[in-house]
Scaffold this motif. Structure first.
Motif, PDB file in Angstrom:
ATOM      1  N   GLU A   1      -4.902 -10.703   1.127  1.00 43.10           N
ATOM      2  CA  GLU A   1      -5.057  -8.482   1.176  1.00 43.10           C
ATOM      3  C   GLU A   1      -6.520  -7.858   1.345  1.00 43.10           C
TER       4      GLU A   1
ATOM      5  N   ILE B   1       4.519  -9.337   5.833  1.00 33.68           N
ATOM      6  CA  ILE B   1       3.881  -8.647   5.983  1.00 33.68           C
ATOM      7  C   ILE B   1       3.866  -6.583   5.456  1.00 33.68           C
ATOM      8  N   ARG B   2       3.120  -6.968   4.321  1.00 32.10           N
ATOM      9  CA  ARG B   2       2.979  -6.080   3.204  1.00 32.10           C
ATOM     10  C   ARG B   2       2.213  -5.019   3.564  1.00 32.10           C
ATOM     11  N   SER B   3       2.925  -3.512   3.997  1.00 33.77           N
ATOM     12  CA  SER B   3       1.509  -2.558   3.183  1.00 33.77           C
ATOM     13  C   SER B   3       1.626  -1.121   2.585  1.00 33.77           C
TER      14      SER B   3
ATOM     15  N   GLU C   1       7.763  -3.825   3.102  1.00 38.66           N
ATOM     16  CA  GLU C   1       7.650  -5.045   3.505  1.00 38.66           C
ATOM     17  C   GLU C   1       8.538  -6.124   4.609  1.00 38.66           C
TER      18      GLU C   1
ATOM     19  N   ILE D   1      -2.846  -3.985   2.463  1.00 39.78           N
ATOM     20  CA  ILE D   1      -2.219  -4.401   3.771  1.00 39.78           C
ATOM     21  C   ILE D   1      -2.193  -6.069   3.123  1.00 39.78           C
TER      22      ILE D   1
ATOM     23  N   SER E   1       6.244   2.040   0.341  1.00 39.31           N
ATOM     24  CA  SER E   1       5.651   0.352   0.871  1.00 39.31           C
ATOM     25  C   SER E   1       6.563   0.072   1.307  1.00 39.31           C
TER      26      SER E   1
ATOM     27  N   TYR F   1       0.567   2.539   0.262  1.00 36.63           N
ATOM     28  CA  TYR F   1       0.180   4.129   0.346  1.00 36.63           C
ATOM     29  C   TYR F   1       0.552   4.891  -0.856  1.00 36.63           C
TER      30      TYR F   1
END
Length: 380
Positions: A261, A200-202, A192, A247, A190, A204
């Motif tokens: 999200e 903003i954060r992602s 952020e 996301i 992850s 996988y």
């Protein structure tokens, strides 16, 4: 492995009680709710988030204690026990892990911990920390919130921006839908990025998933083993690769906020549909009052195995199609929820909330319903 990790964390946390500075915190959610009676049209229909047309204070209420202590200058131990009303307030160990602070910016944890899939994963059960009565279930209700394994967290600043990087690896096991789901070789990364008002954060993640539900597995094996073993192997969820993508974006000026999200979950070679879920939420902070609105959507009604079935040709295609549709319908969901929530900060560490939600089911209009809930959230 996971038993050894848990035992190590618990042993260190308890044995060193006499030598460490133990910190004990807690939180509780007392939540009551009732769904409109138009939802209860058939004994076979499930209640909405556990609620039916009779008011209940058990489904989402919980009480938790968290203890943490320093083992030495760099290592600490954390244990969290939690009693949920839906489980008759039986106490479970939600978290039990050791943390080693490598540097001021990096920490490594081992044991059982919350898998940081979402923006609010670490505080998901702490109702006082957010404006909802519960986080949007379309996104946050997943069967793999906790992980047994290792986790690395790194954070630093670049100018006015703070960035956080995370990675985790391990296994999970959870009971859902009258079965047990296991995830081996699970990993997640992850990132952020945030400043004073924007975040903003992602994320996988991937796992090898196995779902054991005796009735469902028997149905698939019994109907397909002899006539279509290839389709049977495709549908059964046995050590199949699963993927998670998330996301999130949030703008918070303190006076007002807006965020959302999006998640995508897919176990490609199985009967479970690919799930897409998202929510948007916005609200104002006016003194002790925080009114907000939230809209969430879940779409997961794909029928898998159609191409594999077509390759079998007739008459098997026609004969097996009803069974394939029946199996797919077990996990098919497609719905939206619109909610209005009001939070009132009654006193330090105590919040009162009221929420009204309209659930609209795109697969079965008879499942539409309105849900009203009230809550008292506090931390100590």
């Amino acid at each position: 492995m996971k038993k050894a990790l848990l035992a190590t964390a618990l042993t260190v946390a308890l044995v060193n009680t006499a030598h460490a500075n133990i910190r004990i915190n807690g939180f509780a959610n007392f939540i009551g709710g009732m769904a409109s009676d138009d939802r209860v049209v058939s004994p076979t229909q499930d209640p909405l988030y556990g609620y039916d047309d009779r008011i209940s204070f058990r489904e989402e209420s919980l009480f938790a204690l968290q203890a943490s202590g320093d083992v030495n200058d760099r290592m600490s131990a954390t244990v969290q026990v939690l009693a949920r009303g839906e489980n008759d307030f039986d106490v479970d160990f939600e978290w039990a892990y050791l943390t080693y602070r490598v540097t001021n910016n990096m920490a490594v944890s081992a044991g059982r911990f919350r898998l940081p899939l979402f923006k609010l994963s670490d505080s998901l059960d702490v109702g006082y920390s957010h404006h909802w009565i519960s986080a949007p279930q379309a996104v946050y209700e997943v069967p793999f919130n906790d992980l047994d394994g290792f986790r690395i967290d790194y954070s630093d600043f670049a100018g006015d921006w703070e960035y956080k990087l995370g990675a985790a690896i391990g296994t999970f096991e959870n009971e859902i839908s009258a079965g047990t789901i296991e995830g081996d070789n699970t990993f997640m990364v992850s990132a952020e990025l945030s400043n004073e008002w924007l975040s903003i954060r992602s994320v996988y993640g991937s796992t090898k998933a196995t779902f054991d539900q005796p009735d469902l597995n028997q149905q698939i094996n019994g109907q397909l083993s002899d006539v279509a073993p290839g389709l049977r192997d495709y549908l059964l969820m046995e050590d199949d690769t699963g993927r998670f993508i998330g996301i999130g974006v949030q703008i918070d000026t303190f006076d007002w906020f807006i965020g959302g999200e999006y998640t995508n979950i897919d176990i490609e070679e199985s009967y479970t549909p690919e799930d897409e879920a998202w929510y948007v939420t916005a609200g104002l902070r006016v003194g002790k009052w925080t009114p907000s609105v939230t809209y969430q959507s879940f779409e997961g009604d794909e029928v898998k195995g159609v191409e594999q079935l077509a390759k079998l040709g007739e008459p098997l295609q026609t004969a097996i199609t009803p069974s394939l549709l029946a199996i797919s319908s077990v996990f098919a969901q497609n719905y939206t929820v619109a909610s209005a929530t009001v939070r009132y900060d009654y006193d330090a560490n105590i919040a009162l909330k009221a929420e009204i939600s309209r659930y609209s089911d795109d697969l079965d209009d008879a499942r539409d319903a309105t849900l009203g809930r009230i809550a008292i959230n506090y931390v100590f």
